[in-house]
Design a protein around this motif. Sequence first.
Motif, short mmCIF file in Angstrom:
data_model
loop_
_atom_site.label_atom_id
_atom_site.label_comp_id
_atom_site.label_asym_id
_atom_site.label_seq_id
_atom_site.Cartn_x
_atom_site.Cartn_y
_atom_site.Cartn_z
N PHE A 1 -5.64 1.86 7.10
CA PHE A 1 -5.82 0.82 6.09
C PHE A 1 -4.53 0.03 5.91
N ALA B 1 -6.22 1.56 -2.33
CA ALA B 1 -6.72 0.64 -1.30
C ALA B 1 -7.80 -0.28 -1.87
N TYR C 1 -4.14 -3.91 6.36
CA TYR C 1 -3.71 -4.76 5.23
C TYR C 1 -2.49 -5.59 5.60
N TYR D 1 0.82 -1.21 0.00
CA TYR D 1 0.00 0.00 0.00
C TYR D 1 0.85 1.26 0.00
N GLY E 1 -9.79 -3.23 7.16
CA GLY E 1 -9.41 -2.56 5.93
C GLY E 1 -10.62 -1.95 5.24
#
Length: 276
Positions: free
Chosen positions: A243, A183, A247, A128, A255
């Motif tokens: 997030f 995301a 993750y 991410y 998430g």
Amino acid sequence: MWMKKFLRISAIVSRAINSTHLTSSVSIATLHDSAIFSSPLSSLSLSSLQPRSSPNLASILSRENAIFFVKDKSPFSSLSEDAKLFCWNCATKADDATSFLFCQACRSVQPLNQSIDYFQIFGLGRRYSIEDGELEKKYKDWQKKLHPDLVHSKTQREREYAAEQSARVIDAYRTLADPLSRAIYIMKLEGVPVDEEERITDTELLAEIMELREAVDEAEDAQTLNQIQAQLQEKLRDWSRSFEDAYLRKNFEDGMASIRRMTYYKRANEEIEKKL
């Protein structure tokens, strides 16, 4: 004339036999040049051209001219199982996923391959956290190679490939450059469905939404709107970090909760942009 065409077929067969990568999992795509099979030789069956030492040779000849992409089942850490292919022009095996946009050996533009995900296009791991400068640099490098204005001297076929690849690179860049869309894309790659129009049921978030809407509606000048916008952007950064943490823990429920928050804050920010 027919003898020359027969010799061209023989050359293709010979190269295929001598290839060290030939396996039973070969896949073929049709090429544009069909001149070879425009003669009476097209009535020959492929089995009549197949030597005893290569029982799968017939499967690697297309109806028209040459070998396209060849799948290889050997381990390849940078590519998914469906993306282990060779260049359609020179049959060079790709070193990584980016070679399926542009062959590093013969510089040929490759056809679109949907099995290559957006992270692979830019030579990134599925993560991410991405540096903006890193992504932008890789994007510009691809555009230099694939932009239609820069491939005008190539064949019509490659120009078409370049147009398709360029459009995909642009979409990949826009998706990964935005924290929210990145995301959502990661979750989809993980097989987690994301409903971007899902109704909000979180009472705490609903109360916050109403409060922010009132603040935006009552704002009398651009300075006030800018202050609200700064608060929203800070919230976006906070929930982006939330997030990423979810993750990394593979906690997809958390998430998704972060994505819902980010979705709202981004929409509120867009509304403020319209007023400014």
